[in-house]
Every structure is written in C-alpha cells, then in structure tokens.
Enzyme design. Structure first.
Site, PDB file in Angstrom:
ATOM      1  N   LYS A  11       0.825  -1.204   0.000  1.00 34.71           N
ATOM      2  CA  LYS A  11       0.000   0.000   0.000  1.00 34.71           C
ATOM      3  C   LYS A  11       0.871   1.271   0.000  1.00 34.71           C
ATOM      4  CE  LYS A  11      -4.184  -1.856   2.287  1.00 34.71           C
ATOM      5  NZ  LYS A  11      -4.998  -1.746   3.549  1.00 34.71           N
ATOM      6  N   TYR A  32     -12.572  -2.129  -2.643  1.00 38.61           N
ATOM      7  CA  TYR A  32     -13.103  -2.214  -1.271  1.00 38.61           C
ATOM      8  C   TYR A  32     -14.631  -2.218  -1.237  1.00 38.61           C
ATOM      9  CZ  TYR A  32      -8.558  -1.849   1.056  1.00 38.61           C
ATOM     10  OH  TYR A  32      -7.286  -2.107   1.527  1.00 38.61           O
ATOM     11  N   ASN A  70      -1.680   0.417   7.153  1.00 38.87           N
ATOM     12  CA  ASN A  70      -1.260  -0.938   7.546  1.00 38.87           C
ATOM     13  C   ASN A  70      -0.460  -1.688   6.479  1.00 38.87           C
ATOM     14  OD1 ASN A  70      -3.373  -1.413   5.849  1.00 38.87           O
ATOM     15  ND2 ASN A  70      -4.533  -2.692   7.270  1.00 38.87           N
ATOM     16  N   HIS A 108      -2.048  -5.267   1.654  1.00 41.62           N
ATOM     17  CA  HIS A 108      -3.341  -5.932   1.460  1.00 41.62           C
ATOM     18  C   HIS A 108      -3.108  -7.348   0.979  1.00 41.62           C
ATOM     19  CE1 HIS A 108      -7.388  -6.865   0.037  1.00 41.62           C
ATOM     20  NE2 HIS A 108      -6.784  -7.382  -1.013  1.00 41.62           N
ATOM     21  N   GLU A 147     -10.282  -9.883  -7.045  1.00 42.02           N
ATOM     22  CA  GLU A 147      -9.263  -8.831  -6.929  1.00 42.02           C
ATOM     23  C   GLU A 147      -8.179  -8.970  -8.007  1.00 42.02           C
ATOM     24  OE1 GLU A 147      -7.999  -9.179  -2.863  1.00 42.02           O
ATOM     25  OE2 GLU A 147      -9.911  -8.435  -2.103  1.00 42.02           O
TER      26      GLU A 147
END
Ligand code: IDP
Ligand code: MG
Length: 153
Positions: free
Chosen positions: A10, A50, A113, A116, A127
């Site tokens: 990310k 998302y 974070n 993913h 995805e």
C-alpha cells in the site's frame, strides 16, 4: 494449478521505502511471484476493490488511502498461499499485529497498515481480475521448486 492471491504494498509501504523488505518476506517464505506492477490506483478502482466495505464508517477513508500514492500490486502463487500470506501479514492493524509479521514489525497505528492480501479464493479471483489481465500472469517454474514444495512428510 496452485492457489493465487492478490497482494498490494500500500501507499505507506512505498513512501516508507519498505518495498524490498516486504517483498522479501513473501520471497523468503517461498511464495512465487507470478505478476507484479507499480501503479497509482485510480479512485474508482479503489472503490471497486473495497466494495465489500461500502457503507462502513471507514470506507471513504480506506479508498482515499489506497488511491493516495503509488502501490506495488502482485499476484503470488502456491498451494495455500491465501492463508500463508495473511499469516505473514499479521492482524489488520500494526498496533495489534504480532511481532514477526509484516504489520507487526513495520507498523504501529490503525490508519495505515502497509499491505493488502485477499482473504478467500473468491475475493482473490475478483481482486486479481481488477488489476491483471490473464496474459499478464506468468506461469513458470522456479529452479528450487522441488526443495520448496517437495513432499517429504
Ligand atoms: P484486512 O486488510 O486485514 O483484510 P479488512 O477488515 O478487510 O482488513 O479492512 C480493509 C482495510 O480497511 C484494512 O486493511 C484497513 O486499511 C482498513 N480498515 C479496516 N477497518 C478499519 C477501521 O476500523 N478503521 C480504519 N481503517 C480500517
Ligand atoms: Mg480484507
């Protein structure tokens, strides 16, 4: 064919110069990289990514985060790769993830974070299709596959 999963390093992973260290975690485990691209995810793609979280309080924030700066998107392939990658990543937030995991070793907050990873075969298929055409995924053999995946149980 072995299982596949979608991994994204990310925006914070890229901005914090952690691409190499994070990719190393997956490589050291023996998970095969079969596709990779460095892109900035457009807002509408981040929303589709998302979509399962639409309506939740953090939805707009996480879409904003994913689209905020470039990312490295990868497909990893190995039997059981979805769960193995999730275990390497650790719990969702760095302030709760165990030391030894990617999120536990490199993160300390809940807003960012680092990584993913798909959470099921269904979400992996969805995805991977968002980011890669079938012909962009490379099926090949690693020279040490017998040692990595060989059965000596
Ligand atoms: P996961 O990434 O561990 O699968 P999910 O529950 O699928 O976690 O949430 C997707 C992403 O949304 C998380 O990685 C995180 O960036 C963000 N997120 C989830 N829950 C919250 C929250 O309560 N506050 C802020 N961001 C959140
Ligand atoms: Mg998730």
């Amino acid at each position: 064919m072995a299982q596949r999963t979608l991994i994204i390093l990310k925006p914070d992973a890229v901005q914090r110069h952690l691409i190499g260290q994070i990719v190393s975690r997956f490589e050291q485990k023996g998970l095969k990289i079969v596709a990779a691209k460095f892109i900035q995810i457009p807002q509408d793609l981040a929303r589709r990514h998302y979509a399962v979280h639409e309506g939740k309080p953090f939805f707009e924030g996480v879409v904003e985060y994913l689209a905020s700066s470039p990312v490295l998107v990868m497909v990893l392939q190995a039997d059981g790769v979805i769960n193995m990658a999730r275990k390497l990543m650790g719990k969702t937030f760095g302030n709760e993830a165990e030391p030894g995991t990617i999120r536990g070793d490199f993160g300390a907050c809940r807003g960012y974070n680092l990584v993913h990873g798909s959470d099921s075969p269904e979400s992996a298929a969805f995805e991977i299709g968002l980011y890669f055409k079938p012909e962009e995924i490379v099926d090949y053999t690693l020279a040490d596959e017998d040692w990595l995946y060989g059965s000596n149980e």
